[in-house]
Design a protein around this motif. Structure first.
Motif, PDB file in Angstrom:
ATOM      1  N   LEU A  84      20.392  38.777  18.712  1.00  0.00           N
ATOM      2  CA  LEU A  84      21.263  38.767  17.534  1.00  0.00           C
ATOM      3  C   LEU A  84      21.118  37.461  16.764  1.00  0.00           C
ATOM      4  N   TRP A  85      21.118  36.335  17.490  1.00  0.00           N
ATOM      5  CA  TRP A  85      20.956  35.036  16.835  1.00  0.00           C
ATOM      6  C   TRP A  85      19.623  34.960  16.115  1.00  0.00           C
ATOM      7  N   LEU A  86      18.586  35.462  16.761  1.00  0.00           N
ATOM      8  CA  LEU A  86      17.243  35.323  16.211  1.00  0.00           C
ATOM      9  C   LEU A  86      17.030  36.213  14.993  1.00  0.00           C
ATOM     10  N   PHE A  87      17.371  37.492  15.112  1.00  0.00           N
ATOM     11  CA  PHE A  87      17.026  38.438  14.054  1.00  0.00           C
ATOM     12  C   PHE A  87      18.130  38.628  13.013  1.00  0.00           C
ATOM     13  N   VAL A  88      19.377  38.404  13.383  1.00  0.00           N
ATOM     14  CA  VAL A  88      20.465  38.556  12.424  1.00  0.00           C
ATOM     15  C   VAL A  88      20.791  37.226  11.757  1.00  0.00           C
ATOM     16  N   MET A  89      21.193  36.251  12.561  1.00  0.00           N
ATOM     17  CA  MET A  89      21.533  34.961  11.973  1.00  0.00           C
ATOM     18  C   MET A  89      20.298  34.250  11.444  1.00  0.00           C
ATOM     19  N   GLY A  90      19.172  34.376  12.171  1.00  0.00           N
ATOM     20  CA  GLY A  90      17.945  33.740  11.695  1.00  0.00           C
ATOM     21  C   GLY A  90      17.499  34.282  10.356  1.00  0.00           C
ATOM     22  N   THR A  91      17.628  35.600  10.180  1.00  0.00           N
ATOM     23  CA  THR A  91      17.263  36.204   8.891  1.00  0.00           C
ATOM     24  C   THR A  91      18.218  35.757   7.801  1.00  0.00           C
ATOM     25  N   GLY A  92      19.514  35.711   8.110  1.00  0.00           N
ATOM     26  CA  GLY A  92      20.487  35.273   7.113  1.00  0.00           C
ATOM     27  C   GLY A  92      20.292  33.833   6.690  1.00  0.00           C
ATOM     28  N   LEU A  93      20.106  32.942   7.648  1.00  0.00           N
ATOM     29  CA  LEU A  93      19.869  31.541   7.307  1.00  0.00           C
ATOM     30  C   LEU A  93      18.536  31.365   6.600  1.00  0.00           C
ATOM     31  N   GLY A  94      17.563  32.193   6.971  1.00  0.00           N
ATOM     32  CA  GLY A  94      16.251  32.093   6.345  1.00  0.00           C
ATOM     33  C   GLY A  94      16.293  32.346   4.856  1.00  0.00           C
ATOM     34  N   THR A  95      17.203  33.230   4.425  1.00  0.00           N
ATOM     35  CA  THR A  95      17.311  33.497   2.991  1.00  0.00           C
ATOM     36  C   THR A  95      17.877  32.301   2.226  1.00  0.00           C
ATOM     37  N   LEU A  96      18.648  31.467   2.911  1.00  0.00           N
ATOM     38  CA  LEU A  96      19.241  30.298   2.254  1.00  0.00           C
ATOM     39  C   LEU A  96      18.259  29.142   2.122  1.00  0.00           C
ATOM     40  N   VAL A  97      17.324  29.030   3.057  1.00  0.00           N
ATOM     41  CA  VAL A  97      16.429  27.867   3.073  1.00  0.00           C
ATOM     42  C   VAL A  97      14.995  28.249   2.743  1.00  0.00           C
ATOM     43  N   ARG A  98      14.803  29.459   2.222  1.00  0.00           N
ATOM     44  CA  ARG A  98      13.443  29.941   1.972  1.00  0.00           C
ATOM     45  C   ARG A  98      12.683  29.026   1.012  1.00  0.00           C
ATOM     46  N   GLY A  99      13.360  28.522  -0.008  1.00  0.00           N
ATOM     47  CA  GLY A  99      12.669  27.664  -0.968  1.00  0.00           C
ATOM     48  C   GLY A  99      12.447  26.252  -0.465  1.00  0.00           C
ATOM     49  N   VAL A 100      13.180  25.850   0.574  1.00  0.00           N
ATOM     50  CA  VAL A 100      13.082  24.479   1.080  1.00  0.00           C
ATOM     51  C   VAL A 100      11.951  24.345   2.095  1.00  0.00           C
ATOM     52  N   ILE A 101      11.682  25.415   2.838  1.00  0.00           N
ATOM     53  CA  ILE A 101      10.635  25.364   3.868  1.00  0.00           C
ATOM     54  C   ILE A 101       9.581  26.433   3.564  1.00  0.00           C
ATOM     55  N   PRO A 102       8.751  26.194   2.571  1.00  0.00           N
ATOM     56  CA  PRO A 102       7.744  27.203   2.212  1.00  0.00           C
ATOM     57  C   PRO A 102       6.686  27.339   3.310  1.00  0.00           C
ATOM     58  N   GLY A 103       6.177  28.547   3.447  1.00  0.00           N
ATOM     59  CA  GLY A 103       5.077  28.774   4.378  1.00  0.00           C
ATOM     60  C   GLY A 103       5.475  29.059   5.794  1.00  0.00           C
ATOM     61  N   ILE A 104       6.793  29.191   6.076  1.00  0.00           N
ATOM     62  CA  ILE A 104       7.227  29.462   7.445  1.00  0.00           C
ATOM     63  C   ILE A 104       8.544  30.225   7.429  1.00  0.00           C
ATOM     64  N   ASP A 105       8.672  31.152   8.344  1.00  0.00           N
ATOM     65  CA  ASP A 105       9.914  31.911   8.510  1.00  0.00           C
ATOM     66  C   ASP A 105      10.882  31.071   9.333  1.00  0.00           C
ATOM     67  N   TYR A 106      12.142  31.007   8.903  1.00  0.00           N
ATOM     68  CA  TYR A 106      13.121  30.210   9.643  1.00  0.00           C
ATOM     69  C   TYR A 106      13.303  30.744  11.066  1.00  0.00           C
ATOM     70  N   ARG A 107      13.064  32.038  11.255  1.00  0.00           N
ATOM     71  CA  ARG A 107      13.163  32.595  12.604  1.00  0.00           C
ATOM     72  C   ARG A 107      12.095  32.021  13.521  1.00  0.00           C
ATOM     73  N   THR A 108      10.973  31.617  12.938  1.00  0.00           N
ATOM     74  CA  THR A 108       9.938  30.959  13.740  1.00  0.00           C
ATOM     75  C   THR A 108      10.454  29.635  14.284  1.00  0.00           C
ATOM     76  N   PHE A 109      11.211  28.919  13.445  1.00  0.00           N
ATOM     77  CA  PHE A 109      11.813  27.667  13.894  1.00  0.00           C
ATOM     78  C   PHE A 109      12.822  27.922  15.012  1.00  0.00           C
ATOM     79  N   MET A 110      13.632  28.977  14.868  1.00  0.00           N
ATOM     80  CA  MET A 110      14.684  29.246  15.846  1.00  0.00           C
ATOM     81  C   MET A 110      14.155  29.821  17.156  1.00  0.00           C
ATOM     82  N   TYR A 111      12.933  30.317  17.131  1.00  0.00           N
ATOM     83  CA  TYR A 111      12.399  31.030  18.283  1.00  0.00           C
ATOM     84  C   TYR A 111      12.432  30.215  19.585  1.00  0.00           C
ATOM     85  N   PRO A 112      11.960  28.965  19.614  1.00  0.00           N
ATOM     86  CA  PRO A 112      12.051  28.197  20.868  1.00  0.00           C
ATOM     87  C   PRO A 112      13.487  28.018  21.346  1.00  0.00           C
TER      88      PRO A 112
END
Length: 284
Positions: free
Chosen positions: A49-77
């Motif tokens: 849930l944290w990875l795919f739900v919250m990670g996707t939601g947060l990813g939409t907020l920071v998409r322009g700040v971290i180009p070239g990477i999915d925020y869920r990739t950061f959260m994965y470890p």
């Protein structure tokens, strides 16, 4: 008429008995895990849930700040760490369950050292938690993490080390607990703040000084960061994004090498194991 005295021979405690005790306790943990499918599923729901739900939601907020990477990739470890840590703590908590139902007393009267029981418990918890983490590893491709054999083997080793240390911490807590309610209350109070302060869900770069200090003194930080560095070492991301999301852990401006972080986790695990054995020997 004089009653005949029957001699009683106490089986001497030997190293082979202790090794066998470690194997038995380890095997019991594996059987308990394999037969409890409900536990397997529930332990996976939260990190997914944290990875795919919250990670996707947060990813939409920071998409322009971290180009070239999915925020869920950061959260994965961090989600791997969460899965391993929660499973390891629940494995350690079974000691309280065994005490309530009298099985622990049977183990304590066996002609083996209590240290062997603790070591078997920690190894069992580590193996079970690592096996649970393998399921999260299987989801790597869904969040942009490559299925590199070297990466997967590295993560497995780091997962096992973190799980062993956390299980030792859990056994330390469970050594004096009398019921599961008390254990879970203390577990939540101890683990959740450590989890949130480990950098599992947010980058460690540019933090306020007070928060940086808390993350630095948090032992779980040194378990999460090597996993993140292993993942980012296999990704092709812009240098500025890597510096933002994967800054590492610094002491007074010095970035700790991964080998030092792994050594710290191992040292903490050994220390916690020693304290857990001491507490277990004092327990009734």
């Amino acid at each position: 008429m004089t009653a005949e005295v029957v001699g009683v021979r106490v089986i001497p405690r030997t190293g082979s008995h202790d090794v066998r005790a470690i194997k038995v306790v380890l095997h019991r943990e594996l059987l308990r895990f394999a037969n409890d499918r409900t536990r397997m599923i529930t332990m996976l729901i939260q990190p997914i849930l944290w990875l795919f739900v919250m990670g996707t939601g947060l990813g939409t907020l920071v998409r322009g700040v971290i180009p070239g990477i999915d925020y869920r990739t950061f959260m994965y470890p961090g989600m791997i760490s969460m899965t391993v840590i929660m499973t390891a703590m629940f494995s350690a908590g079974s000691i309280v369950w065994d005490r309530e139902f009298g099985f622990l007393r049977e183990m304590l009267v066996a002609p083996v050292s209590r240290g062997a029981i603790v070591i078997g418990k920690c190894l069992g918890g580590a193996v079970v938690a690592t096996a649970q983490g393998v399921i999260i590893l299987a989801l790597a491709g869904l969040v942009g993490v490559p299925y590199s054999p070297i990466l997967l083997v590295t993560l497995l080793g780091e997962m096992f080390l973190a799980a062993f240390s956390i299980t030792a911490f859990g056994v330390l807590l469970a050594a004096r607990m009398r019921n599961m309610q008390s254990f879970f209350g203390v577990m939540q109070m101890a683990i959740m703040p450590m989890m949130f302060l480990s950098g599992a869900m947010f980058p460690l770069a540019n933090l306020p000084s007070w928060l940086h200090v808390l993350t630095t003194v948090n032992p779980l930080t040194y378990a999460v960061d090597p996993m993140r560095q292993a993942v980012f070492g296999r990704l092709d991301v812009p240098a500025q994004v890597n510096a933002m999301l994967n800054p590492g852990v610094t002491w007074f401006g010095w970035r700790l090498p991964v080998i030092v972080e792994i050594g710290l986790v191992a040292a903490i695990g050994v220390a916690l194991l020693g304290v857990a054995i001491t507490q277990f020997r004092r327990a009734e």
